[in-house]
Design a protein around this motif. Sequence first.
Motif, PDB file in Angstrom:
ATOM      1  N   LYS A  47      72.293 -26.950 -12.877  1.00  0.00           N
ATOM      2  CA  LYS A  47      71.981 -25.641 -12.292  1.00  0.00           C
ATOM      3  C   LYS A  47      73.250 -24.860 -11.984  1.00  0.00           C
ATOM      4  O   LYS A  47      73.317 -23.658 -12.205  1.00  0.00           O
ATOM      5  N   ALA A  48      74.283 -25.538 -11.505  1.00  0.00           N
ATOM      6  CA  ALA A  48      75.541 -24.880 -11.170  1.00  0.00           C
ATOM      7  C   ALA A  48      76.226 -24.302 -12.409  1.00  0.00           C
ATOM      8  O   ALA A  48      76.871 -23.264 -12.333  1.00  0.00           O
ATOM      9  N   VAL A  49      76.044 -24.958 -13.560  1.00  0.00           N
ATOM     10  CA  VAL A  49      76.711 -24.511 -14.781  1.00  0.00           C
ATOM     11  C   VAL A  49      75.921 -23.414 -15.492  1.00  0.00           C
ATOM     12  O   VAL A  49      76.479 -22.392 -15.887  1.00  0.00           O
ATOM     13  N   ILE A  50      74.604 -23.617 -15.662  1.00  0.00           N
ATOM     14  CA  ILE A  50      73.842 -22.677 -16.492  1.00  0.00           C
ATOM     15  C   ILE A  50      72.912 -21.751 -15.708  1.00  0.00           C
ATOM     16  O   ILE A  50      72.428 -20.777 -16.260  1.00  0.00           O
ATOM     17  N   GLU A  76      63.557 -23.062  -7.414  1.00  0.00           N
ATOM     18  CA  GLU A  76      64.361 -24.258  -7.690  1.00  0.00           C
ATOM     19  C   GLU A  76      63.616 -25.531  -7.269  1.00  0.00           C
ATOM     20  O   GLU A  76      63.569 -26.507  -8.009  1.00  0.00           O
ATOM     21  N   TRP A  77      63.023 -25.508  -6.097  1.00  0.00           N
ATOM     22  CA  TRP A  77      62.293 -26.675  -5.604  1.00  0.00           C
ATOM     23  C   TRP A  77      61.116 -26.995  -6.524  1.00  0.00           C
ATOM     24  O   TRP A  77      60.888 -28.144  -6.889  1.00  0.00           O
ATOM     25  N   LYS A  78      60.370 -25.977  -6.929  1.00  0.00           N
ATOM     26  CA  LYS A  78      59.208 -26.169  -7.800  1.00  0.00           C
ATOM     27  C   LYS A  78      59.642 -26.697  -9.172  1.00  0.00           C
ATOM     28  O   LYS A  78      58.975 -27.556  -9.752  1.00  0.00           O
ATOM     29  N   LEU A  79      60.740 -26.195  -9.699  1.00  0.00           N
ATOM     30  CA  LEU A  79      61.251 -26.637 -10.992  1.00  0.00           C
ATOM     31  C   LEU A  79      61.702 -28.096 -10.921  1.00  0.00           C
ATOM     32  O   LEU A  79      61.457 -28.869 -11.838  1.00  0.00           O
ATOM     33  N   SER A  84      58.683 -30.790 -16.158  1.00  0.00           N
ATOM     34  CA  SER A  84      58.128 -30.432 -17.466  1.00  0.00           C
ATOM     35  C   SER A  84      58.267 -28.930 -17.719  1.00  0.00           C
ATOM     36  O   SER A  84      58.098 -28.473 -18.843  1.00  0.00           O
ATOM     37  N   PHE A  85      58.619 -28.145 -16.689  1.00  0.00           N
ATOM     38  CA  PHE A  85      58.846 -26.709 -16.834  1.00  0.00           C
ATOM     39  C   PHE A  85      60.267 -26.394 -17.296  1.00  0.00           C
ATOM     40  O   PHE A  85      60.615 -25.239 -17.489  1.00  0.00           O
ATOM     41  N   ILE A  86      61.120 -27.407 -17.435  1.00  0.00           N
ATOM     42  CA  ILE A  86      62.516 -27.194 -17.812  1.00  0.00           C
ATOM     43  C   ILE A  86      62.628 -27.049 -19.324  1.00  0.00           C
ATOM     44  O   ILE A  86      62.044 -27.825 -20.083  1.00  0.00           O
ATOM     45  N   LYS A  87      63.395 -26.068 -19.754  1.00  0.00           N
ATOM     46  CA  LYS A  87      63.643 -25.841 -21.176  1.00  0.00           C
ATOM     47  C   LYS A  87      64.530 -26.968 -21.710  1.00  0.00           C
ATOM     48  O   LYS A  87      65.483 -27.377 -21.043  1.00  0.00           O
TER      49      LYS A  87
END
Length: 110
Positions: A47-50, A76-79, A84-87
């Motif tokens: 998360k910090a990078v992209i 962020e918490w939900k992700l 499974s919602f992550i690309k």
Amino acid sequence: MNIQIFGKPKCFDTKKAERYFKERRIKYQRIDLVGYGMSRGEFDSVKAVIGIQAMIDGNARGSEILTYLAYDSDREWKLFENQSFIKTPIVRNGKKATVGYCPEIWKTWE
């Protein structure tokens, strides 16, 4: 290099990323994002990078709920809770990370 590939079992881009590193004989570790997921530290590092917005897969079933959340901290918490919602694929090399199929960036890591 310490390459980690986070991906979903049926993701075509994840398979392409694996093939990219295999063809160059670069060792990598594949992690099933749906089965095992990322630890909190790995998630925060990526998360910090992209950024959180780049991590969201708008085509994932049910991910539209993320667009209705008002605060980034809620998103962020939900992700993190529903990975499974992550690309995918998310490819990490130490503190560096990419989302999606990005061979032009991976070449600079070699």
